[in-house]
Design a protein around this motif. Structure first.
Motif, PDB file in Angstrom:
ATOM      1  N   ARG A   1     -20.805   2.916 -18.315  1.00 10.53           N
ATOM      2  CA  ARG A   1     -19.852   3.974 -17.966  1.00 10.53           C
ATOM      3  C   ARG A   1     -20.486   5.349 -18.221  1.00 10.53           C
ATOM      4  O   ARG A   1     -20.373   6.271 -17.412  1.00 10.53           O
ATOM      5  CB  ARG A   1     -18.615   3.787 -18.826  1.00 10.53           C
ATOM      6  CG  ARG A   1     -17.604   4.879 -18.719  1.00 10.53           C
ATOM      7  CD  ARG A   1     -16.468   4.611 -19.702  1.00 10.53           C
ATOM      8  NE  ARG A   1     -16.394   5.643 -20.712  1.00 10.53           N
ATOM      9  CZ  ARG A   1     -15.885   5.472 -21.920  1.00 10.53           C
ATOM     10  NH1 ARG A   1     -15.445   4.294 -22.296  1.00 10.53           N
ATOM     11  NH2 ARG A   1     -15.828   6.470 -22.775  1.00 10.53           N
ATOM     12  N   ALA A   2     -21.163   5.483 -19.371  1.00  4.05           N
ATOM     13  CA  ALA A   2     -21.756   6.771 -19.748  1.00  4.05           C
ATOM     14  C   ALA A   2     -22.847   7.191 -18.770  1.00  4.05           C
ATOM     15  O   ALA A   2     -23.011   8.376 -18.473  1.00  4.05           O
ATOM     16  CB  ALA A   2     -22.322   6.673 -21.158  1.00  4.05           C
ATOM     17  N   VAL A   3     -23.578   6.211 -18.256  1.00  6.55           N
ATOM     18  CA  VAL A   3     -24.630   6.531 -17.281  1.00  6.55           C
ATOM     19  C   VAL A   3     -24.002   6.864 -15.927  1.00  6.55           C
ATOM     20  O   VAL A   3     -24.341   7.849 -15.270  1.00  6.55           O
ATOM     21  CB  VAL A   3     -25.609   5.341 -17.123  1.00  6.55           C
ATOM     22  CG1 VAL A   3     -26.596   5.606 -15.978  1.00  6.55           C
ATOM     23  CG2 VAL A   3     -26.369   5.110 -18.428  1.00  6.55           C
TER      24      VAL A   3
ATOM     25  N   ALA B   1     -32.758   9.059 -18.396  1.00  2.56           N
ATOM     26  CA  ALA B   1     -33.761   8.430 -19.257  1.00  2.56           C
ATOM     27  C   ALA B   1     -33.423   6.955 -19.528  1.00  2.56           C
ATOM     28  O   ALA B   1     -34.307   6.103 -19.618  1.00  2.56           O
ATOM     29  CB  ALA B   1     -33.873   9.191 -20.570  1.00  2.56           C
ATOM     30  N   VAL B   2     -32.130   6.656 -19.639  1.00  2.02           N
ATOM     31  CA  VAL B   2     -31.710   5.263 -19.838  1.00  2.02           C
ATOM     32  C   VAL B   2     -32.094   4.430 -18.608  1.00  2.02           C
ATOM     33  O   VAL B   2     -32.597   3.309 -18.726  1.00  2.02           O
ATOM     34  CB  VAL B   2     -30.181   5.174 -20.086  1.00  2.02           C
ATOM     35  CG1 VAL B   2     -29.701   3.743 -20.074  1.00  2.02           C
ATOM     36  CG2 VAL B   2     -29.828   5.829 -21.417  1.00  2.02           C
ATOM     37  N   VAL B   3     -31.880   5.010 -17.427  1.00  2.91           N
ATOM     38  CA  VAL B   3     -32.222   4.297 -16.195  1.00  2.91           C
ATOM     39  C   VAL B   3     -33.741   4.112 -16.103  1.00  2.91           C
ATOM     40  O   VAL B   3     -34.235   3.016 -15.842  1.00  2.91           O
ATOM     41  CB  VAL B   3     -31.723   5.081 -14.953  1.00  2.91           C
ATOM     42  CG1 VAL B   3     -32.171   4.403 -13.677  1.00  2.91           C
ATOM     43  CG2 VAL B   3     -30.199   5.180 -14.996  1.00  2.91           C
ATOM     44  N   LYS B   4     -34.474   5.212 -16.364  1.00  2.00           N
ATOM     45  CA  LYS B   4     -35.942   5.145 -16.254  1.00  2.00           C
ATOM     46  C   LYS B   4     -36.556   4.220 -17.306  1.00  2.00           C
ATOM     47  O   LYS B   4     -37.600   3.627 -17.096  1.00  2.00           O
ATOM     48  CB  LYS B   4     -36.539   6.549 -16.408  1.00  2.00           C
ATOM     49  CG  LYS B   4     -36.228   7.450 -15.218  1.00  2.00           C
ATOM     50  CD  LYS B   4     -37.329   8.488 -15.028  1.00  2.00           C
ATOM     51  CE  LYS B   4     -37.093   9.342 -13.813  1.00  2.00           C
ATOM     52  NZ  LYS B   4     -36.224  10.492 -14.112  1.00  2.00           N
ATOM     53  N   GLY B   5     -35.883   4.126 -18.468  1.00  2.00           N
ATOM     54  CA  GLY B   5     -36.416   3.278 -19.541  1.00  2.00           C
ATOM     55  C   GLY B   5     -36.170   1.802 -19.291  1.00  2.00           C
ATOM     56  O   GLY B   5     -36.377   0.969 -20.177  1.00  2.00           O
ATOM     57  N   ASP B   6     -35.640   1.493 -18.087  1.00  2.00           N
ATOM     58  CA  ASP B   6     -35.456   0.091 -17.707  1.00  2.00           C
ATOM     59  C   ASP B   6     -34.504  -0.639 -18.647  1.00  2.00           C
ATOM     60  O   ASP B   6     -34.688  -1.818 -18.951  1.00  2.00           O
ATOM     61  CB  ASP B   6     -36.830  -0.608 -17.689  1.00  2.00           C
ATOM     62  CG  ASP B   6     -36.916  -1.508 -16.460  1.00  2.00           C
ATOM     63  OD1 ASP B   6     -36.107  -1.291 -15.537  1.00  2.00           O
ATOM     64  OD2 ASP B   6     -37.753  -2.428 -16.443  1.00  2.00           O
ATOM     65  N   ILE B   7     -33.518   0.079 -19.115  1.00  2.00           N
ATOM     66  CA  ILE B   7     -32.590  -0.497 -20.095  1.00  2.00           C
ATOM     67  C   ILE B   7     -31.423  -1.218 -19.407  1.00  2.00           C
ATOM     68  O   ILE B   7     -30.841  -2.145 -19.952  1.00  2.00           O
ATOM     69  CB  ILE B   7     -32.090   0.625 -21.039  1.00  2.00           C
ATOM     70  CG1 ILE B   7     -33.261   1.065 -21.936  1.00  2.00           C
ATOM     71  CG2 ILE B   7     -30.917   0.184 -21.885  1.00  2.00           C
ATOM     72  CD1 ILE B   7     -33.028   2.348 -22.676  1.00  2.00           C
TER      73      ILE B   7
END
Length: 447
Positions: free
Chosen positions: A70-72, A40-46
């Motif tokens: 790191r967490a991703v 979700a972090v990746v998809k949210g363009d963050i």
């Protein structure tokens, strides 16, 4: 589920620095939780946002941003690849040169989590120029930074000889070797792991590690109070010993075999595994090296492992190592047989609950084909299945014709009687062996 990601994202750009950092930390903790949230972090363009901030914000924010990366990246190669694609590696590598050790540590940690997945990601880390900077990081005074840098070098080295060579070319071995005596246990674990990952790939790399004068220093690690230091120390010695008889001989001369045998005797469970395998590798190389394991009293602790350990893969390693010790000459086989371990191996081989690997390793074939010590073979006449029985009876058929004392004993102990009870296929090898034995005796005794 309440759509918190989209609420956090604008907070990364907030005018108040503490709000930025706290938002990043919140994202990091969410991403750390499982791969769906990391996704979700990746998809949210963050990510692009974080990479941007990594290069210009203050040290607290950099640490928080590196934590999110790191967490991703830790969950899967795909997520790590997403981090590489948004240009994060270059910025993380710049953070390795930051004046703040905490920023360096956070960056090294994120880089390690990317590199550990596969050789392509590891190569991307190398191409971004991380290795020389990581080698500088292991020379910094902060213990936490040294640990993470050593761990990341280990993660880079593990995939291929070429990647390990890159780490070696950056001068890592000498600095790692100096830290084997560091009092910090967690650092020693990482250092030993990194040296193992370098040494495992080829003879040349193993020799470079040995030339850094890690012997006899590394043997002290086998007595360490920390279980992982012991295990990683034994793993390093195993990875060197496996390559050539010369390297194994060098370890023997340095007192390595005796030290590993002591280590196996003093610990339990998976900590024993690399030591057990190391003895097997040493013994496999040659008659003399196998004899070195026997003379150093290596057989009793291997037998103990067979009996005490509950996990099949540890038993299988011990069975394999004993097979390597006993397979060279009758003298070697006798040393194993006298330890009364053959019946134990046989019962493991026949136990339907044993793993397939354990059954393969416990076949006894290697030892039996060389064993001429009959008292150890007799108990096997009772229980061995046909495929093992032919080796047992085969050994009797080799020894009995030339040894009158053994022939007499074979009758009085009931061995000959047992041989008559064996059902052999006519014309089979087993039948030939039985006939050879029977021909040693007058017909009325056989009857």
């Amino acid at each position: 589920n309440s759509g918190v990601m989209s609420l956090l994202r604008p907070l990364l750009l907030d005018v108040v620095p503490t709000i930025q950092q706290t938002a990043a930390l919140a994202l990091g903790r969410l991403a750390n939780y499982n791969d769906d949230l990391a996704e979700a972090v990746v998809k949210g363009d963050i990510l692009p946002q974080l990479v941007c901030s990594l290069s210009e914000q203050n040290r607290f924010y950099k640490k928080a941003a590196a934590f999110v990366l790191r967490a991703v990246g830790k969950h899967s190669p795909q997520l790590a690849q997403a981090i590489v694609q948004c240009g994060a590696l270059e910025t993380l590598v710049i953070c390795l040169e930051d004046f703040d050790p905490g920023v360096k540590e956070a960056a090294a940690w994120a880089i390690g989590y990317i590199a550990r997945h596969n050789s392509e990601l590891s190569q991307a880390v190398v191409d971004a120029g991380a290795v020389p900077l990581l080698v500088l990081c292991i020379q910094e005074p902060e213990i936490a930074l040294k640990r993470i840098a050593a761990s990341t070098l280990s993660d880079i080295s593990k995939h291929s000889p070429e990647l390990a060579q890159t780490v070696v070319d950056a001068g890592a071995i000498a600095h790692l070797a100096q830290m084997i005596l560091n009092p910090d246990a967690k650092l020693k674990r990482q250092v030993l792991s990194a040296l193992s990952q370098i040494a495992k790939h080829s003879v040349d790399l193993a020799e470079l590690v040995v030339e850094a004068e890690i012997f006899p220093v590394v043997l002290t690690c086998l007595k360490d109070s920390d279980e992982y230091v012991k295990k990683n120390g034994a793993t390093l010695i195993r990875e060197i010993a496996k390559h050539t008889p010369e390297l194994s001989q060098f370890i023997v001369n340095a007192g390595g075999v005796a030290a590993v045998i002591d280590c196996i005797g003093s610990c339990r469970g998976t900590v024993r595994l690399p030591g057990i395998m190391m003895l097997g590798y040493v013994a496999a190389h040659s008659e003399n090296l196998s004899m070195a394991v026997i003379v150093s009293k290596g057989i009793p602790p291997l037998c103990t492992c067979l009996i005490e350990e509950h996990e099949d893969h540890i038993k299988a390693a011990a069975a394999w190592a004993l097979g390597q010790v006993g397979r060279h000459t009758p003298e070697h086989a006798r040393a194993v047989a006298v330890a009364n371990v053959l019946p134990t191996l046989l019962s493991m081989y026949m136990d339907t609950r044993s793993s397939e690997d354990l059954q393969v390793k416990a076949t006894l074939k290697n030892i039996l084909q060389k064993c001429t010590y009959l008292p150890a073979l007799e108990p096997l006449l009772q229980d061995a299945p046909p495929n093992i029985m032919k080796y047992v009876v085969g050994q009797f058929s080799k020894v009995l014709p030339h040894d009158s004392k053994a022939r007499r004993l074979f009758v009085t102990t009931g061995g000959l009687k047992k041989v008559q009870e064996i059902k052999a296929e006519p014309g089979s090898l087993l039948q030939v062996y039985i006939n050879t034995i029977n021909n040693c005796y007058p017909e009325e005794i056989v009857r």
